[in-house]
Design a protein around this motif. Structure first.
Motif, short mmCIF file in Angstrom:
data_model
loop_
_atom_site.label_atom_id
_atom_site.label_comp_id
_atom_site.label_asym_id
_atom_site.label_seq_id
_atom_site.Cartn_x
_atom_site.Cartn_y
_atom_site.Cartn_z
N VAL A 41 0.85 -1.09 0.08
CA VAL A 41 0.02 0.15 0.00
C VAL A 41 0.85 1.25 0.10
CG1 VAL A 41 -1.65 1.19 1.23
CG2 VAL A 41 -1.93 -1.26 1.12
N ILE A 42 0.59 2.32 -0.99
CA ILE A 42 1.47 3.26 -1.28
C ILE A 42 0.91 4.60 -0.84
CG2 ILE A 42 3.05 1.99 -2.57
CD1 ILE A 42 1.43 3.29 -5.06
N LYS A 43 -0.48 4.65 -0.83
CA LYS A 43 -1.24 5.93 -0.34
C LYS A 43 -2.68 5.47 -0.11
CE LYS A 43 -1.92 10.49 -1.88
NZ LYS A 43 -1.63 11.70 -3.20
N LEU A 44 -2.99 6.36 0.80
CA LEU A 44 -4.56 6.38 1.13
C LEU A 44 -5.15 7.63 0.74
CD1 LEU A 44 -4.28 5.09 5.07
CD2 LEU A 44 -4.81 3.95 3.05
N HIS A 45 -6.42 7.66 -0.04
CA HIS A 45 -7.08 8.73 -0.43
C HIS A 45 -8.41 9.07 0.09
CE1 HIS A 45 -4.84 8.47 -4.44
NE2 HIS A 45 -4.62 7.03 -4.08
N THR A 46 -8.53 10.39 -0.03
CA THR A 46 -9.86 10.86 0.85
C THR A 46 -10.72 11.53 0.24
OG1 THR A 46 -8.81 13.20 1.51
CG2 THR A 46 -8.06 11.21 2.76
N SER A 47 -11.94 11.62 0.80
CA SER A 47 -13.08 12.48 0.09
C SER A 47 -12.75 13.84 -0.01
CB SER A 47 -14.24 12.40 0.99
OG SER A 47 -13.95 12.72 2.13
N ALA A 48 -13.53 14.64 -0.71
CA ALA A 48 -13.11 16.10 -0.85
C ALA A 48 -13.21 16.96 0.50
CB ALA A 48 -14.06 16.91 -1.75
N SER A 49 -13.79 16.50 1.32
CA SER A 49 -13.72 16.87 2.79
C SER A 49 -12.75 16.28 3.52
CB SER A 49 -15.13 16.66 3.40
OG SER A 49 -15.00 15.15 4.00
N VAL A 79 -11.68 8.07 4.41
CA VAL A 79 -10.58 7.55 3.56
C VAL A 79 -11.59 6.83 2.27
CG1 VAL A 79 -8.96 5.82 2.95
CG2 VAL A 79 -8.92 7.26 5.01
N THR A 80 -11.34 7.08 1.04
CA THR A 80 -12.19 6.78 -0.21
C THR A 80 -11.49 5.53 -0.94
OG1 THR A 80 -11.58 8.39 -1.28
CG2 THR A 80 -13.78 8.46 -0.28
N GLY A 81 -10.28 5.61 -0.85
CA GLY A 81 -9.40 4.45 -1.50
C GLY A 81 -7.99 4.18 -0.83
N VAL A 82 -7.68 2.76 -0.97
CA VAL A 82 -6.50 2.43 -0.67
C VAL A 82 -5.90 1.89 -1.69
CG1 VAL A 82 -5.33 0.54 0.61
CG2 VAL A 82 -7.42 1.53 1.69
N GLU A 83 -4.61 2.64 -2.12
CA GLU A 83 -3.78 2.17 -3.42
C GLU A 83 -2.87 1.43 -3.10
OE1 GLU A 83 -1.63 4.89 -6.63
OE2 GLU A 83 -2.87 5.97 -5.72
N ARG A 88 -9.38 5.13 16.50
CA ARG A 88 -9.94 5.60 15.07
C ARG A 88 -9.00 7.11 15.19
NH1 ARG A 88 -13.35 9.96 13.88
NH2 ARG A 88 -14.29 10.10 16.20
N THR A 89 -8.63 7.24 13.85
CA THR A 89 -8.14 8.79 13.84
C THR A 89 -9.24 9.76 14.17
OG1 THR A 89 -8.35 8.86 11.66
CG2 THR A 89 -6.54 8.03 12.13
N HIS A 90 -8.70 10.88 14.77
CA HIS A 90 -9.46 12.06 15.09
C HIS A 90 -9.92 12.70 14.06
CE1 HIS A 90 -8.90 11.98 19.60
NE2 HIS A 90 -7.55 11.97 19.39
N ASP A 91 -8.92 12.59 12.66
CA ASP A 91 -9.42 13.42 11.71
C ASP A 91 -10.10 12.67 10.67
OD1 ASP A 91 -7.56 15.25 13.06
OD2 ASP A 91 -5.87 15.10 11.67
N CYS A 92 -10.23 11.38 10.55
CA CYS A 92 -10.88 10.72 9.72
C CYS A 92 -11.75 9.85 10.14
CB CYS A 92 -9.86 10.03 8.67
SG CYS A 92 -8.74 11.13 7.81
N ASP A 93 -12.94 9.84 9.77
CA ASP A 93 -14.11 8.99 10.68
C ASP A 93 -13.94 7.47 10.49
OD1 ASP A 93 -16.77 8.93 12.43
OD2 ASP A 93 -17.36 8.11 10.46
N ASN A 94 -13.40 7.12 9.27
CA ASN A 94 -13.43 5.77 9.04
C ASN A 94 -12.12 5.00 9.02
OD1 ASN A 94 -12.65 6.88 6.66
ND2 ASN A 94 -13.56 5.22 5.21
N LEU A 95 -11.07 5.69 9.55
CA LEU A 95 -9.68 5.17 9.47
C LEU A 95 -9.09 4.87 10.93
CD1 LEU A 95 -6.88 4.78 8.10
CD2 LEU A 95 -6.42 7.24 8.24
N TYR A 96 -8.68 3.79 10.92
CA TYR A 96 -8.08 3.46 12.30
C TYR A 96 -6.50 2.88 12.22
CZ TYR A 96 -12.87 3.03 14.06
OH TYR A 96 -14.19 3.27 14.15
#
Length: 516
Positions: A238-246, A250-254, A473-481
Motif C-alpha cells: 500500500v502506497i497511499k490512502l485517498h480521501t473524500s473532498a472534505s 478514506v475513499t481509496g486504498v492504493e 480511530r483517527t481524530h481527523d478521519c471518521d473511517n480510519l483506524y
C-alpha cells in the motif's frame, strides 16, 4: 503510473498482518462482513534456511533489503521482516501483560512516562482472550510484578532445562523471584506425539519450520482466511490512502500489486503496518485537506517513537552446557527499582540459544569457527530491557520516498544501572562458583533493533495531543483506524506484542458494534 479502481467494495480493509492486523482479521472473520487484507510480503517459505543459523543470524536472509536513514543521513539496515505474520514470525513468543502501574503516570529518574487514557482493567479481559488465542504457556504467582487476573495461563509453563534450573535455584538463593516466561508455543511436554514443538535450538529469532510458534500468521491469519468472506492479497504494498473532498473519510486504498497499481474502497480502513511503516504511510498520504500527512492535524504522526533500551549480557562459563531451549526464565525484581534507587529499572529475560553463527556475527572479524563453536557451548544470553521514554523529537519522517528514523536514546541512568546490577547478580550466582567461574559481557543494541517499535500514533481523548481516539480511530478521519504498536503512549519495560494483540481484540469488538 495510473491506478486502476478495483471493482469490489469491502466492509473492512486491513493493511498489514502482524500482531495487530493478523489478530484483528481473526476477530472480524466470523462476522460475515466482507474483508480485504493487504500484505506487502508473502507467506514465509518453508525451507531448510528457516533453521539455518548461518543464513538467519549471519546473513540475515529474511530481513528486508529496505534501507532507512537517520537524521544525519546515515543508512539504517533495520532488523524487520515483511511476511504474512510480520515480525511475529521471528519473535521469541514472550507475551507479557503490561504491569498494572504501567498504565498510570510513572516517574523515572530521566523523565516521565505518561498515563494511558485507559486502565489495566480495561485491557484485562482482552489479555485473557489474547492468551487463549495465542496459546500462551506460563505460571501465575511467581512474578512479583504481574498484574491481577482470575485465570490461569491456558497452558502450563515450559519447563527449565537442567542448566537453566540451576540458575533459577541460584537466583532464589539470593532472595530473587525468577519466574517462567509466558511463551506462545505449541508445546505438549506430557505427550510429545501431540506436540508440534520439538523444542529445537532455533526458535527465538528464527521462523518455525513446523508452525509450532504462536504467531500472527498461524494463530491469526490462517484461521481467518478459512472464512469465505475474507480475501488476502499478498505482495500488495500500500502506497497511499485517498480521501473524500472534505478529507473526513478514506475513499481509496492504493496498492502496488505485481507492478500494477489498484485502488480498493472500504467502509472501514485499518492500518496495521507496524508503528514505523504505519506512520510513514499516513505521512506519504498527504493531500490538500491533510497537507502535513493524513490524520496529522496534531503534528504528532510519527512522533514519540519508542523501541525500548535493549542490552544483551553474555555469560561465558568455564563448564560447557547443552541447553537447546533456554528462553524460559525471567526476573522482574528490579522492574520498579530497588532499595537505594527509587525509580523503575526494567526486566530481564533469558534469550534463545546462543549459536556459533550468532557469535561469529557479533564477534570479532574472522573469528575461527572452532572458537565460535566452543564459546556457544559455554554461553547463556540475557536480554536486559529498560523503558524507552516518549520523546517528541524521536520520530519517523517520510522524505524522498524513504523512511527517516530520528532517534536519540534516553533513560540511560536506569538502563546502565540495570545492566550493572544484573552483572553483579550473575557474578554472585552459586552456579558460577566452585570451579565454574564465568565472565559476563554486556552489549547495548542500536537503532536498527526495531522489534518493539511503538508510539508513533498515540491514542488519547484530546485531538491536540493525540492522533487516535481511545478506540484507535483517527481524530481527523471518521473511517480510519490504526491497530498496531503505534497507539502506545508509553513503552513500559516488557515485550509489547500481547498488548498489541489485546488491543486489536478490543478495537475489533468496537468495530463489530459500529458495523451493526
Amino acid at each position: 503510473m495510473e491506478a486502476k479502481m478495483a471493482d469490489c467494495h469491502y466492509d473492512f480493509i486491513i493493511i498489514g498482518t502482524g500482531a495487530g492486523g493478523g489478530t484483528l482479521a481473526y476477530k472480524l472473520a466470523s462476522s460475515g462482513k466482507k474483508i480485504l487484507i493487504l500484505e506487502r510480503g508473502n507467506f514465509l517459505p518453508k525451507e531448510k534456511a528457516n533453521w539455518d543459523t548461518k543464513q538467519v543470524s549471519q546473513k540475515e536472509h529474511y530481513r528486508t533489503s529496505e534501507v532507512w536513514y537517520d537524521k544525519n543521513g546515515q543508512a539504517i539496515y533495520p532488523l524487520t521482516h515483511y511476511f504474512v505474520g510480520g515480525n511475529t514470525k521471528f519473535y521469541g513468543g514472550a507475551l507479557f501483560r503490561l504491569r498494572e502501574r504501567d498504565f498510570d503516570q510513572v516517574i523515572h529518574q530521566d523523565g516521565i512516562s505518561p498515563a494511558w487514557p485507559l486502565s489495566y482493567q480495561d485491557f484485562a479481559p482482552y489479555y485473557d482472550e489474547a492468551e487463549k488465542i495465542y496459546e500462551v504457556h506460563g505460571q501465575r504467582g511467581l512474578d512479583p510484578t504481574e498484574p491481577p487476573t482470575n485465570l490461569d495461563y491456558p497452558f502450563p509453563a515450559i519447563s527449565h532445562e537442567p542448566y537453566i534450573k540451576e540458575i533459577k535455584y541460584s537466583l532464589k538463593n539470593l532472595d530473587l523471584h525468577p519466574f517462567y516466561l509466558p511463551i506462545a508455543i505449541k508445546l505438549n511436554e506430557l505427550n510429545r506425539y501431540l506436540s508440534k514443538c520439538i523444542r529445537c535450538n532455533t526458535c527465538d529469532g528464527f521462523p518455525c519450520l513446523v508452525d509450532a510458534k504462536g504467531d500472527a500468521d498461524i494463530n491469526g491469519i490462517r484461521r481467518a482466511i478459512a472464512a469465505n468472506n475474507l480475501k488476502l492479497i499478498t505482495d500488495a504494498k500500500v502506497i497511499k490512502l485517498h480521501t473524500s473532498a472534505s478529507g473526513r473519510e478514506v475513499t481509496g486504498v492504493e496498492a502496488e500489486i505485481s507492478g500494477k497499481r489498484q485502488i480498493f474502497s472500504g467502509h472501514i480502513v485499518i492500518v496495521a503496518c507496524g508503528a514505523i511503516n504505519s506512520a510513514a504511510l499516513l505521512l506519504q498520504s498527504a493531500n490538500d485537506q491533510h497537507p502535513n500527512g493524513l490524520a496529522n492535524s496534531s503534528n504528532l504522526v510519527g512522533r514519540y517513537y519508542m523501541s525500548h533500551n535493549f542490552g544483551v549480557v553474555m555469560s561465558l562459563s568455564k563448564k560447557p552446557h547443552y541447553t537447546s531451549f533456554p528462553k524460559t526464565l525471567g526476573v522482574n525484581d528490579f522492574y520498579w527499582g530497588e532499595k537505594d534507587f527509587a525509580y523503575p529499572m526494567g526486566s530481564i529475560q533469558s534469550l534463545g540459544n546462543v549459536n556459533k553463527d550468532k557469535i561469529a556475527a557479533y564477534g570479532p572479524p574472522l573469528m575461527p569457527k572452532i572458537l565460535a563453536e566452543k564459546l556457544a557451548r559455554h554461553s547463556i544470553a540475557w536480554l536486559v530491557m529498560t523503558e524507552d521514554l516518549p520523546s517528541y523529537n524521536n520520530r519517523v519522517t517520510w522524505k524522498n520516498d524513504t523512511i527517516y528514523l530520528e532517534y536519540k536514546s534516553n533513560n540511560q541512568t536506569a538502563f546502565n544501572r540495570l545492566i550493572k546490577r544484573w552483572v553483579e547478580v550473575l557474578k554472585s550466582l552459586q552456579v558460577y562458583q566452585e570451579g565454574n567461574c564465568a565472565i559476563h559481557i554486556p552489549q547495548k543494541m542500536g537503532v536498527r533493533e526495531v522489534g518493539h517499535q511503538c508510539g508513533t500514533c498515540r491514542f488519547g481523548e484530546d485531538p491536540q495531543t493525540s492522533v487516535l481516539d481511545i478506540n484507535c480511530r483517527t481524530h481527523d478521519c471518521d473511517n480510519l483506524y490504526v491497530v498496531d504498536g503505534s497507539f502506545f503512549p508509553s513503552s513500559a519495560a516488557v515485550n509489547p506484542s500481547l498488548t498489541i494483540i489485546a488491543n486489536a481484540l478490543r478495537v475489533g469488538e468496537h468495530l463489530l458494534d459500529r458495523m451493526k
